[in-house]
Design a protein around this motif. Structure first.
Motif, PDB file in Angstrom:
ATOM      1  N   TYR A 171       0.677  -1.564   0.221  1.00  0.00           N
ATOM      2  CA  TYR A 171       0.204   0.457  -0.290  1.00  0.00           C
ATOM      3  C   TYR A 171       0.769   1.146   0.094  1.00  0.00           C
ATOM      4  O   TYR A 171       0.849   2.546  -0.338  1.00  0.00           O
ATOM      5  CB  TYR A 171      -1.251   0.290   1.145  1.00  0.00           C
ATOM      6  CG  TYR A 171      -0.806  -0.280   2.590  1.00  0.00           C
ATOM      7  CD1 TYR A 171       0.236   0.366   3.245  1.00  0.00           C
ATOM      8  CD2 TYR A 171      -0.890  -1.767   3.397  1.00  0.00           C
ATOM      9  CE1 TYR A 171       0.922   0.550   4.523  1.00  0.00           C
ATOM     10  CE2 TYR A 171       0.193  -1.257   4.272  1.00  0.00           C
ATOM     11  CZ  TYR A 171       0.373  -0.160   4.884  1.00  0.00           C
ATOM     12  OH  TYR A 171       1.408  -0.332   6.270  1.00  0.00           O
ATOM     13  N   ALA A 172       1.704   1.064   0.091  1.00  0.00           N
ATOM     14  CA  ALA A 172       3.134   2.306   0.156  1.00  0.00           C
ATOM     15  C   ALA A 172       3.587   2.244  -1.040  1.00  0.00           C
ATOM     16  O   ALA A 172       3.836   3.538  -0.796  1.00  0.00           O
ATOM     17  CB  ALA A 172       3.905   1.890   1.389  1.00  0.00           C
ATOM     18  N   LEU A 173       3.365   1.430  -1.581  1.00  0.00           N
ATOM     19  CA  LEU A 173       3.920   2.084  -3.467  1.00  0.00           C
ATOM     20  C   LEU A 173       2.781   1.931  -3.797  1.00  0.00           C
ATOM     21  O   LEU A 173       2.506   2.075  -5.324  1.00  0.00           O
ATOM     22  CB  LEU A 173       5.113   1.227  -3.706  1.00  0.00           C
ATOM     23  CG  LEU A 173       6.296   0.644  -2.868  1.00  0.00           C
ATOM     24  CD1 LEU A 173       7.473  -0.835  -2.900  1.00  0.00           C
ATOM     25  CD2 LEU A 173       7.132   1.573  -2.412  1.00  0.00           C
ATOM     26  N   ASP A 174       1.508   2.029  -3.830  1.00  0.00           N
ATOM     27  CA  ASP A 174       0.210   2.098  -4.398  1.00  0.00           C
ATOM     28  C   ASP A 174       0.096   2.983  -5.642  1.00  0.00           C
ATOM     29  O   ASP A 174      -0.115   4.533  -4.978  1.00  0.00           O
ATOM     30  CB  ASP A 174      -0.954   1.508  -3.316  1.00  0.00           C
ATOM     31  CG  ASP A 174      -1.843   1.480  -4.430  1.00  0.00           C
ATOM     32  OD1 ASP A 174      -1.902   1.649  -5.707  1.00  0.00           O
ATOM     33  OD2 ASP A 174      -3.094   1.967  -4.125  1.00  0.00           O
ATOM     34  N   PRO A 175       0.632   3.116  -7.064  1.00  0.00           N
ATOM     35  CA  PRO A 175       0.289   4.680  -7.141  1.00  0.00           C
ATOM     36  C   PRO A 175      -1.331   5.421  -7.827  1.00  0.00           C
ATOM     37  O   PRO A 175      -0.791   6.575  -7.206  1.00  0.00           O
ATOM     38  CB  PRO A 175       0.698   3.848  -9.164  1.00  0.00           C
ATOM     39  CG  PRO A 175       0.229   2.761  -8.399  1.00  0.00           C
ATOM     40  CD  PRO A 175       0.697   2.348  -6.808  1.00  0.00           C
ATOM     41  N   GLU A 176      -1.661   4.846  -7.195  1.00  0.00           N
ATOM     42  CA  GLU A 176      -3.717   5.002  -7.107  1.00  0.00           C
ATOM     43  C   GLU A 176      -3.787   5.719  -5.982  1.00  0.00           C
ATOM     44  O   GLU A 176      -4.063   7.544  -5.676  1.00  0.00           O
ATOM     45  CB  GLU A 176      -4.812   4.159  -7.476  1.00  0.00           C
ATOM     46  CG  GLU A 176      -4.334   3.557  -8.517  1.00  0.00           C
ATOM     47  CD  GLU A 176      -5.931   3.168  -8.765  1.00  0.00           C
ATOM     48  OE1 GLU A 176      -6.599   2.728  -7.722  1.00  0.00           O
ATOM     49  OE2 GLU A 176      -6.202   2.629  -9.757  1.00  0.00           O
ATOM     50  N   ALA A 177      -3.135   5.105  -4.630  1.00  0.00           N
ATOM     51  CA  ALA A 177      -3.195   6.010  -3.204  1.00  0.00           C
ATOM     52  C   ALA A 177      -2.012   7.529  -3.302  1.00  0.00           C
ATOM     53  O   ALA A 177      -2.495   8.199  -2.869  1.00  0.00           O
ATOM     54  CB  ALA A 177      -2.888   5.000  -2.373  1.00  0.00           C
ATOM     55  N   ALA A 178      -0.687   6.711  -4.295  1.00  0.00           N
ATOM     56  CA  ALA A 178       0.156   8.275  -4.034  1.00  0.00           C
ATOM     57  C   ALA A 178      -0.819   9.152  -4.774  1.00  0.00           C
ATOM     58  O   ALA A 178      -0.762  10.413  -4.171  1.00  0.00           O
ATOM     59  CB  ALA A 178       1.434   7.998  -5.148  1.00  0.00           C
TER      60      ALA A 178
END
Length: 314
Positions: A294-301
């Motif tokens: 989840y820390a590398l999730d592009p959508e969350a970013a």
């Protein structure tokens, strides 16, 4: 898309900042280290200065900053050590720092932070750890974007933590207005935000020659733990011991930051997370290492970037 290979280096958990920067010439390059007057910030700044960089310590306490600057000059011979006030929880302070910067910026180490603080809110109503650790650095870095772009090959270092494994960014209630406040999940959420920032900033700014990476420095006993009880520190030490980990010295704790800031092995590399001087593998359940998906999730970013812009413009 072909998955890129994980970056490995000759360095490890026991390497020091001085060792990872040995042979790197930073003459003519300008660096900022937030929180540069305490903990691993001091040793990060010292290593950059020893390699010839002009270093600005961005600090809440200018007197402590001046004492640190004098110490760094005495130990490195580098007289290009400056001190400037910066309170990341204060939007006016962050804006003033960015506005006062003149000329290119080659290295920005977003090192300052607060850990496990009791529930505290900024005047905007933001939870203090998220406001300081993420929003303050977001405002600072975006405010310095033009200076970073002017460098042509700038690096931004986002000091995260293995504590990001404690919590994703809970977009539904970032500031604990509905859910019960917990100092450790709040800290973890802010550290996840540090990684997501690296992912999105690298995507947005690659065309400007700016790379952004995040890292876990390791466990270091510093003033960062001022809100943590002796009993809690003892519990963390015991847990670290059972996981095969150990406390690092400040010189070792600064090593991964300095490596991410300077190593030729990272030329053109962005949006990644490092620990113990190497790119971290994916987190495996039951361990305290690696990086959460989840820390590398592009959508969350991308969502975090928008949420952050909205917060700072309101």
């Amino acid at each position: 898309m072909t998955k890129t290979s994980r970056i490995t280096t000759p360095f490890s958990a026991t390497s020091t900042a001085a060792e990872v920067v040995a042979g790197v010439d930073l003459t003519g390059r300008r660096a900022i280290v937030t929180g540069g007057a305490s903990g691993i910030g001091i040793e990060t700044a010292r290593a950059l200065a020893a390699a010839g960089a002009e270093v600005t310590l961005a600090v809440r306490n200018p007197d402590a900053g001046q004492a640190t600057a004098e110490d760094i000059t005495a130990t490195t011979g580098n007289k290009q050590i400056h001190v400037a006030p910066l309170d990341l929880a204060d939007r006016a302070s962050t804006a003033a720092f960015a506005a006062a910067w003149d000329g290119p910026l080659h290295i920005l180490v977003n090192n300052a932070g607060v850990m496990a603080a009791p529930e505290t809110r900024t005047p905007e109503g933001w939870e203090l750890q998220f406001a300081t650790n993420h929003l303050g650095h977001f405002a600072l870095t975006t405010g310095l974007h033009a200076a970073l772009a002017a460098a042509g090959d700038a690096r931004v270092v986002s000091v995260s933590s293995a504590a990001h494994l404690r919590s994703p960014v809970v977009f539904e209630d970032i500031h604990y207005r509905e859910r019960p406040y917990d100092p450790w999940t709040a800290y973890g959420q802010s550290k996840t935000a540090n990684v997501l920032f690296a992912v999105e900033a690298s995507r947005r700014w690659a065309g400007d020659g700016i790379t952004v990476n995040a890292l876990h420095p390791g466990g270091i006993q510093t003033n960062l733990q001022r809100h943590v009880s002796t009993e809690e520190i003892e519990r963390l030490v015991a847990a670290a011991g059972s996981a095969g980990a150990r406390w690092k010295t400040p010189e070792q704790g600064a090593a991964t930051s300095v490596l991410v800031a300077t190593s030729p092995l990272l030329n053109g590399v962005g949006g990644r997370y490092f620990e113990d001087c190497n790119e971290a593998p994916a987190h495996q359940p039951g361990t305290r290492t690696g990086v959460a998906a989840y820390a590398l999730d592009p959508e969350a970013a991308t969502l975090l970037w928008q949420v952050s812009e909205d917060a700072l413009s309101s």
